[in-house]
Design a protein around this motif. Sequence first.
Motif, mmCIF file in Angstrom:
data_model
loop_
_atom_site.group_PDB
_atom_site.id
_atom_site.type_symbol
_atom_site.label_atom_id
_atom_site.label_comp_id
_atom_site.label_asym_id
_atom_site.label_seq_id
_atom_site.Cartn_x
_atom_site.Cartn_y
_atom_site.Cartn_z
ATOM 1 N N ARG A 103 0.948 -1.176 0.018
ATOM 2 C CA ARG A 103 0.014 -0.253 -0.082
ATOM 3 C C ARG A 103 0.784 1.265 -0.147
ATOM 4 N NH1 ARG A 103 -4.630 -0.092 -2.234
ATOM 5 N NH2 ARG A 103 -3.140 -1.442 -3.611
ATOM 6 N N TRP A 112 0.545 3.921 -2.746
ATOM 7 C CA TRP A 112 -0.089 5.302 -2.350
ATOM 8 C C TRP A 112 0.847 6.423 -2.829
ATOM 9 C CZ3 TRP A 112 -4.685 6.297 -1.207
ATOM 10 C CH2 TRP A 112 -5.156 7.412 -0.369
ATOM 11 N N VAL A 131 -0.044 4.081 4.721
ATOM 12 C CA VAL A 131 -0.565 5.152 3.718
ATOM 13 C C VAL A 131 0.012 6.577 4.177
ATOM 14 C CG1 VAL A 131 -2.709 6.358 2.777
ATOM 15 C CG2 VAL A 131 -2.308 3.712 2.645
ATOM 16 N N GLY A 135 3.084 8.131 2.771
ATOM 17 C CA GLY A 135 2.881 8.176 1.312
ATOM 18 C C GLY A 135 3.174 9.548 1.055
ATOM 19 N N TYR A 178 -10.514 9.189 -4.969
ATOM 20 C CA TYR A 178 -8.975 8.987 -5.525
ATOM 21 C C TYR A 178 -8.623 9.298 -6.944
ATOM 22 C CZ TYR A 178 -8.812 6.842 -0.866
ATOM 23 O OH TYR A 178 -8.928 6.625 0.502
ATOM 24 N N SER A 186 -6.241 8.916 5.868
ATOM 25 C CA SER A 186 -5.644 7.998 6.712
ATOM 26 C C SER A 186 -5.193 8.234 8.115
ATOM 27 C CB SER A 186 -4.430 7.998 5.922
ATOM 28 O OG SER A 186 -3.460 8.895 5.777
#
Length: 459
Positions: free
Chosen positions: A25, A29, A155, A158, A235, A279
């Motif tokens: 992830r 991300w 995440v 990220g 997203y 997140s």
Amino acid sequence: MKIITQINKFTNRYWLLNVLQMIERLAYWVAILQIPIYIAQKDVSGGLHFEQTTKGIIFFWWALVQNLSPVFFGGVSDRIGKRKSMIISSLFVIIGYLLLATQRQFLPFLGGTLILGFGLGTFKPALQGWIAEELQSENSSVGWGVYVFLINFAVFFGPPIALYLKGISWQSVFYGSAIIFSANLIILLLIKNDTRSQTNDSGVLQLLIRTLFTKRIGLFVLIMSGFTMTYMQFYETLPNYIYDWSDTTQIASLLPLWMTSETPRGTQIAYEWLYNLNSGLIIMFVIVATKLSSRIKITHTLAVSILLAGLGLFLAGYSQSGLWLILGIVCYSFGEMITSPKFAEYIALQAPPNNKSLYMGLMNISWAIGLSGGGLLGGWIYKHYGEKSYIALKYLEAKGIHSVAPRDAFEFASNLAHKTPSEMTTYFFQTSHPNVIWLPFLLLSVWSVIGMLYYSKKY
């Protein structure tokens, strides 16, 4: 205390598998938040400058491959072994990221997304099926809550990594994702081989077809596609919308410079950090939320959380105001943090012991419908009703000016109207109403809520 007791009972393999998911992830991300801007934002340097509809086509095929490959290969990972399946998948993922870093033409770039999608799509059901085997019915809710918590913990890192890499170059973003994901190959060598299903290949195919046409699973998957379409817009489309329309200057003045970015409309919050709010909220609340919701029927919980997600997306784009944007992200985040683990939990509980990966792969049918359909629909709606450069082109055409490139249209229109970029953005927002693009997705969420309540009553 009961939550702590259940967490202490998780196996070492459960935690190691979650580390694999965290790395996957984080790599994803770092790339995914940048891709909508990289592909289609007209006024950023170094991007591909494709049309929003072209972006929609890329996301359509990417979503189809990434979310249909688990349907057909989830059962294969049960057959050949999840560890072996995940090693093969990892090689596809790394190659996909490398292609995104090096290809700028439509077809080669699309090919990179398809290879990446296939790798990620076949990696996920094997991993989720393996995690499902490590959980029992009494700790399933908390187990999937911890799973989502750890995903979002990864995440959370990220955006700063992506911002740093983007500061070097767009290509560094994708090279960085490839390097991060490569760590999974090392970890997979440390995990012992898993058990394999005794179902032969023809048996896997027959079971897949039978399960696909089971009314209970089929209807549930179809209903959940309304949520996955909403998820896709959060997203895929919202980053472009924030870049074009949202005004966070007042809030940005209260934040450190490393959380902001300079734009023609003034100092704004870097949109990557706005997504970190999503997140961050999930990290703080998902385990408690999933534990509390474990006392409520799963389908009822899903109905409420899907409505929260749809309403949150609508509120995020309702106004130019940064406060409305943040309120919408908060509302959406609570919807997502409840929906995602409950979706996985419900499918996992329906699955027979030796076919967890196959069932977790079937879950992706709704993602295939929602993300591919949402990609096309979102790209088309945003191009014609929401994209600022397209609205500026129509404004110029109405004044008899037809020779301006899309990437220069907004600046040209601002100069022509003798307005600052901020004033021109507000003028276009008030006259063209780009916020109307969120209404269809709110209605889709309402449709899913009605469908889920019907499903709950029927089953």
